[in-house]
Design a protein around this motif. Structure first.
Motif, PDB file in Angstrom:
ATOM      1  N   HIS A   3     -27.478-105.319 -48.477  1.00 57.35           N
ATOM      2  CA  HIS A   3     -26.856-105.401 -47.161  1.00 57.35           C
ATOM      3  C   HIS A   3     -27.940-105.280 -46.097  1.00 57.35           C
ATOM      4  CE1 HIS A   3     -22.722-105.253 -48.493  1.00 57.35           C
ATOM      5  NE2 HIS A   3     -23.081-104.314 -49.360  1.00 57.35           N
ATOM      6  N   LYS A   4     -27.912-106.195 -45.140  1.00 62.22           N
ATOM      7  CA  LYS A   4     -28.844-106.111 -44.026  1.00 62.22           C
ATOM      8  C   LYS A   4     -28.129-105.472 -42.850  1.00 62.22           C
ATOM      9  CE  LYS A   4     -31.535-110.176 -45.151  1.00 62.22           C
ATOM     10  NZ  LYS A   4     -32.000-111.478 -44.705  1.00 62.22           N
ATOM     11  N   LYS A   5     -28.805-104.542 -42.213  1.00 62.25           N
ATOM     12  CA  LYS A   5     -28.240-103.921 -41.040  1.00 62.25           C
ATOM     13  C   LYS A   5     -28.350-104.905 -39.881  1.00 62.25           C
ATOM     14  CE  LYS A   5     -28.406 -99.858 -38.179  1.00 62.25           C
ATOM     15  NZ  LYS A   5     -29.093 -98.631 -37.840  1.00 62.25           N
ATOM     16  N   ARG A   6     -27.217-105.136 -39.225  1.00 64.10           N
ATOM     17  CA  ARG A   6     -27.241-106.074 -38.107  1.00 64.10           C
ATOM     18  C   ARG A   6     -28.062-105.504 -36.976  1.00 64.10           C
ATOM     19  NH1 ARG A   6     -21.122-107.760 -37.075  1.00 64.10           N
ATOM     20  NH2 ARG A   6     -21.443-106.060 -35.634  1.00 64.10           N
ATOM     21  N   GLN A   7     -28.757-106.389 -36.309  1.00 62.12           N
ATOM     22  CA  GLN A   7     -29.572-105.984 -35.176  1.00 62.12           C
ATOM     23  C   GLN A   7     -28.665-105.678 -33.987  1.00 62.12           C
ATOM     24  OE1 GLN A   7     -32.440-108.912 -34.097  1.00 62.12           O
ATOM     25  NE2 GLN A   7     -33.264-107.733 -32.408  1.00 62.12           N
ATOM     26  N   GLN A   8     -29.025-104.645 -33.236  1.00 61.09           N
ATOM     27  CA  GLN A   8     -28.257-104.302 -32.044  1.00 61.09           C
ATOM     28  C   GLN A   8     -28.321-105.451 -31.055  1.00 61.09           C
ATOM     29  OE1 GLN A   8     -29.917-100.680 -30.440  1.00 61.09           O
ATOM     30  NE2 GLN A   8     -28.045 -99.590 -30.986  1.00 61.09           N
ATOM     31  N   SER A   9     -27.220-105.659 -30.350  1.00 58.79           N
ATOM     32  CA  SER A   9     -27.208-106.705 -29.328  1.00 58.79           C
ATOM     33  C   SER A   9     -28.054-106.244 -28.144  1.00 58.79           C
ATOM     34  CB  SER A   9     -25.782-106.989 -28.874  1.00 58.79           C
ATOM     35  OG  SER A   9     -25.309-105.937 -28.057  1.00 58.79           O
ATOM     36  N   SER A  10     -28.431-107.200 -27.316  1.00 57.25           N
ATOM     37  CA  SER A  10     -29.225-106.850 -26.131  1.00 57.25           C
ATOM     38  C   SER A  10     -28.429-105.937 -25.201  1.00 57.25           C
ATOM     39  CB  SER A  10     -29.672-108.112 -25.397  1.00 57.25           C
ATOM     40  OG  SER A  10     -28.556-108.926 -25.068  1.00 57.25           O
ATOM     41  N   ILE A  11     -27.111-106.071 -25.205  1.00 61.86           N
ATOM     42  CA  ILE A  11     -26.262-105.190 -24.381  1.00 61.86           C
ATOM     43  C   ILE A  11     -26.299-103.769 -24.937  1.00 61.86           C
ATOM     44  CG2 ILE A  11     -23.924-104.790 -23.483  1.00 61.86           C
ATOM     45  CD1 ILE A  11     -25.021-107.449 -22.479  1.00 61.86           C
ATOM     46  N   ASP A  12     -26.204-103.636 -26.260  1.00 61.21           N
ATOM     47  CA  ASP A  12     -26.223-102.307 -26.887  1.00 61.21           C
ATOM     48  C   ASP A  12     -27.555-101.596 -26.656  1.00 61.21           C
ATOM     49  OD1 ASP A  12     -23.642-102.593 -27.854  1.00 61.21           O
ATOM     50  OD2 ASP A  12     -24.305-103.412 -29.775  1.00 61.21           O
ATOM     51  N   ARG A  13     -28.619-102.369 -26.482  1.00 60.01           N
ATOM     52  CA  ARG A  13     -29.949-101.762 -26.273  1.00 60.01           C
ATOM     53  C   ARG A  13     -30.193-101.360 -24.821  1.00 60.01           C
ATOM     54  NH1 ARG A  13     -31.625-106.228 -29.697  1.00 60.01           N
ATOM     55  NH2 ARG A  13     -32.381-107.251 -27.816  1.00 60.01           N
ATOM     56  N   LEU A  14     -29.279-101.721 -23.928  1.00 63.13           N
ATOM     57  CA  LEU A  14     -29.444-101.362 -22.518  1.00 63.13           C
ATOM     58  C   LEU A  14     -29.362 -99.855 -22.329  1.00 63.13           C
ATOM     59  CD1 LEU A  14     -27.117-103.937 -20.698  1.00 63.13           C
ATOM     60  CD2 LEU A  14     -29.622-103.848 -20.590  1.00 63.13           C
ATOM     61  N   PRO A  15     -30.052 -99.316 -21.326  1.00 66.42           N
ATOM     62  CA  PRO A  15     -29.855 -97.902 -20.990  1.00 66.42           C
ATOM     63  C   PRO A  15     -28.386 -97.686 -20.610  1.00 66.42           C
ATOM     64  CG  PRO A  15     -31.780 -98.789 -19.855  1.00 66.42           C
ATOM     65  CD  PRO A  15     -31.080 -99.949 -20.500  1.00 66.42           C
ATOM     66  N   GLU A  16     -27.873 -96.509 -20.921  1.00 71.87           N
ATOM     67  CA  GLU A  16     -26.447 -96.201 -20.728  1.00 71.87           C
ATOM     68  C   GLU A  16     -25.976 -96.500 -19.305  1.00 71.87           C
ATOM     69  OE1 GLU A  16     -22.724 -95.225 -21.964  1.00 71.87           O
ATOM     70  OE2 GLU A  16     -24.479 -95.273 -23.252  1.00 71.87           O
ATOM     71  N   ASP A  17     -26.760 -96.091 -18.304  1.00 68.24           N
ATOM     72  CA  ASP A  17     -26.325 -96.288 -16.914  1.00 68.24           C
ATOM     73  C   ASP A  17     -26.209 -97.762 -16.553  1.00 68.24           C
ATOM     74  OD1 ASP A  17     -29.172 -96.409 -17.083  1.00 68.24           O
ATOM     75  OD2 ASP A  17     -29.337 -96.049 -14.920  1.00 68.24           O
ATOM     76  N   ILE A  18     -27.113 -98.582 -17.061  1.00 68.78           N
ATOM     77  CA  ILE A  18     -27.059-100.017 -16.764  1.00 68.78           C
ATOM     78  C   ILE A  18     -25.895-100.666 -17.509  1.00 68.78           C
ATOM     79  CG2 ILE A  18     -28.296-102.223 -16.961  1.00 68.78           C
ATOM     80  CD1 ILE A  18     -30.892-100.652 -16.497  1.00 68.78           C
ATOM     81  N   ARG A  19     -25.668-100.238 -18.741  1.00 69.85           N
ATOM     82  CA  ARG A  19     -24.530-100.781 -19.503  1.00 69.85           C
ATOM     83  C   ARG A  19     -23.218-100.432 -18.798  1.00 69.85           C
ATOM     84  NH1 ARG A  19     -25.905 -99.507 -24.457  1.00 69.85           N
ATOM     85  NH2 ARG A  19     -24.963 -97.446 -24.423  1.00 69.85           N
ATOM     86  N   GLU A  20     -23.121 -99.208 -18.257  1.00 71.93           N
ATOM     87  CA  GLU A  20     -21.914 -98.809 -17.524  1.00 71.93           C
ATOM     88  C   GLU A  20     -21.723 -99.661 -16.275  1.00 71.93           C
ATOM     89  OE1 GLU A  20     -22.152 -94.586 -16.845  1.00 71.93           O
ATOM     90  OE2 GLU A  20     -21.884 -94.125 -18.977  1.00 71.93           O
ATOM     91  N   GLN A  21     -22.834 -99.984 -15.587  1.00 68.53           N
ATOM     92  CA  GLN A  21     -22.749-100.855 -14.414  1.00 68.53           C
ATOM     93  C   GLN A  21     -22.251-102.244 -14.816  1.00 68.53           C
ATOM     94  OE1 GLN A  21     -26.169-100.861 -11.679  1.00 68.53           O
ATOM     95  NE2 GLN A  21     -26.811 -98.944 -12.666  1.00 68.53           N
ATOM     96  N   LEU A  22     -22.758-102.752 -15.936  1.00 66.83           N
ATOM     97  CA  LEU A  22     -22.315-104.057 -16.428  1.00 66.83           C
ATOM     98  C   LEU A  22     -20.821-104.018 -16.744  1.00 66.83           C
ATOM     99  CD1 LEU A  22     -22.798-106.953 -17.400  1.00 66.83           C
ATOM    100  CD2 LEU A  22     -23.438-105.995 -19.637  1.00 66.83           C
ATOM    101  N   GLN A  23     -20.382-102.968 -17.414  1.00 61.47           N
ATOM    102  CA  GLN A  23     -18.954-102.840 -17.746  1.00 61.47           C
ATOM    103  C   GLN A  23     -18.100-102.821 -16.490  1.00 61.47           C
ATOM    104  OE1 GLN A  23     -19.075 -99.233 -20.039  1.00 61.47           O
ATOM    105  NE2 GLN A  23     -19.682-100.286 -21.925  1.00 61.47           N
ATOM    106  N   GLU A  24     -18.559-102.087 -15.486  1.00 64.36           N
ATOM    107  CA  GLU A  24     -17.825-102.004 -14.225  1.00 64.36           C
ATOM    108  C   GLU A  24     -17.750-103.378 -13.555  1.00 64.36           C
ATOM    109  OE1 GLU A  24     -18.486 -99.718 -10.031  1.00 64.36           O
ATOM    110  OE2 GLU A  24     -18.853 -98.555 -11.863  1.00 64.36           O
ATOM    111  N   LEU A  25     -18.861-104.097 -13.554  1.00 61.47           N
ATOM    112  CA  LEU A  25     -18.869-105.434 -12.958  1.00 61.47           C
ATOM    113  C   LEU A  25     -17.935-106.385 -13.708  1.00 61.47           C
ATOM    114  CD1 LEU A  25     -22.699-105.813 -12.251  1.00 61.47           C
ATOM    115  CD2 LEU A  25     -20.884-105.695 -10.523  1.00 61.47           C
ATOM    116  N   LEU A  26     -17.933-106.292 -15.028  1.00 65.27           N
ATOM    117  CA  LEU A  26     -17.093-107.185 -15.825  1.00 65.27           C
ATOM    118  C   LEU A  26     -15.604-106.858 -15.659  1.00 65.27           C
ATOM    119  CD1 LEU A  26     -19.213-107.471 -19.097  1.00 65.27           C
ATOM    120  CD2 LEU A  26     -18.879-109.229 -17.333  1.00 65.27           C
ATOM    121  N   ARG A  27     -15.283-105.621 -15.349  1.00 66.83           N
ATOM    122  CA  ARG A  27     -13.878-105.250 -15.124  1.00 66.83           C
ATOM    123  C   ARG A  27     -13.384-105.707 -13.757  1.00 66.83           C
ATOM    124  NH1 ARG A  27     -15.372-100.252 -17.756  1.00 66.83           N
ATOM    125  NH2 ARG A  27     -15.792 -99.377 -15.717  1.00 66.83           N
ATOM    126  N   ASP A  28     -14.299-105.917 -12.830  1.00 65.28           N
ATOM    127  CA  ASP A  28     -13.928-106.301 -11.467  1.00 65.28           C
ATOM    128  C   ASP A  28     -13.566-107.788 -11.442  1.00 65.28           C
ATOM    129  OD1 ASP A  28     -13.763-106.931  -8.760  1.00 65.28           O
ATOM    130  OD2 ASP A  28     -15.466-105.669  -8.207  1.00 65.28           O
TER     131      ASP A  28
END
Length: 186
Positions: A3-28
């Motif tokens: 089994h190969k471990k899947r590579q984290q997506s570029s979104i998953d590798r974002l710092p938490e605060d930036i990922r939260e900003q992205l989530q907020e923007l996508l919800r708007d």
């Protein structure tokens, strides 16, 4: 088979605060995915980090929408059933909620196991504790319902016995009727 471990997506590798900003923007609803991508990429550029691709943001937005849709559907089903069972005994609502939480927990575990990130031991422990509490509550509800049913049968037996005595039945017949009624409770 290895089994190969899947590579984290570029979104998953974002710092938490930036990922939260992205989530907020996508919800708007006023912000398009392209605008969200541009705004986040501006922040990443300021920090000297790699920009996100439009396709990565789109995949993430689709995934977020799917999770949101499941959550909305679960809430709607819960509202419908609780509305329907609102006049029913409390035990029925409790059973429904217990079953819904078990289903959600199962779905969460399946989703976590398919994800690219390892499941945190703390999450597994918390889930196990929650399920244990649910099972205990369900068991207590069953016992409580059984006691209520038994008491109701005893009261019914007593009423029938009183009526039977008033009606002139023998003590033995009254006792037999009462025992038969109580036999239903056993």
């Amino acid at each position: 088979m290895e089994h190969k471990k899947r590579q984290q997506s570029s979104i998953d590798r974002l710092p938490e605060d930036i990922r939260e900003q992205l989530q907020e923007l996508l919800r708007d609803p006023r912000v398009t995915q392209l605008d969200a991508t541009a705004r986040i990429n501006a922040i990443l550029e300021e920090q000297g980090q790699e920009p996100l691709s439009k396709s990565a943001v789109n995949r993430y937005a689709v995934k977020m929408e799917a999770v949101g849709a499941k959550l909305r559907q679960s809430r709607e089903v819960a509202r419908m059933w609780i509305g329907r069972l609102g006049a029913e005994p409390q035990g029925e609502v409790g059973k429904l909620l217990n079953e819904m939480v078990r289903t959600l927990a199962f779905e969460a575990v399946v989703e976590m196991s398919e994800g690219s990130e390892a499941v945190e031991p703390r999450m597994i422990r918390d889930l196990a504790v929650a399920i244990e509490k649910l099972e205990k509550a369900a068991s207590e509800n069953v016992k409580r319902e059984e006691e209520i049913r038994k008491k109701a049968l005893e009261e019914a037996g007593d009423r029938v016995a009183k009526l039977a005595k008033k009606g002139g039945l023998s003590e033995e017949t009254v006792r037999e009727i009462r025992e038969r009624i109580m036999g239903v409770a056993s």
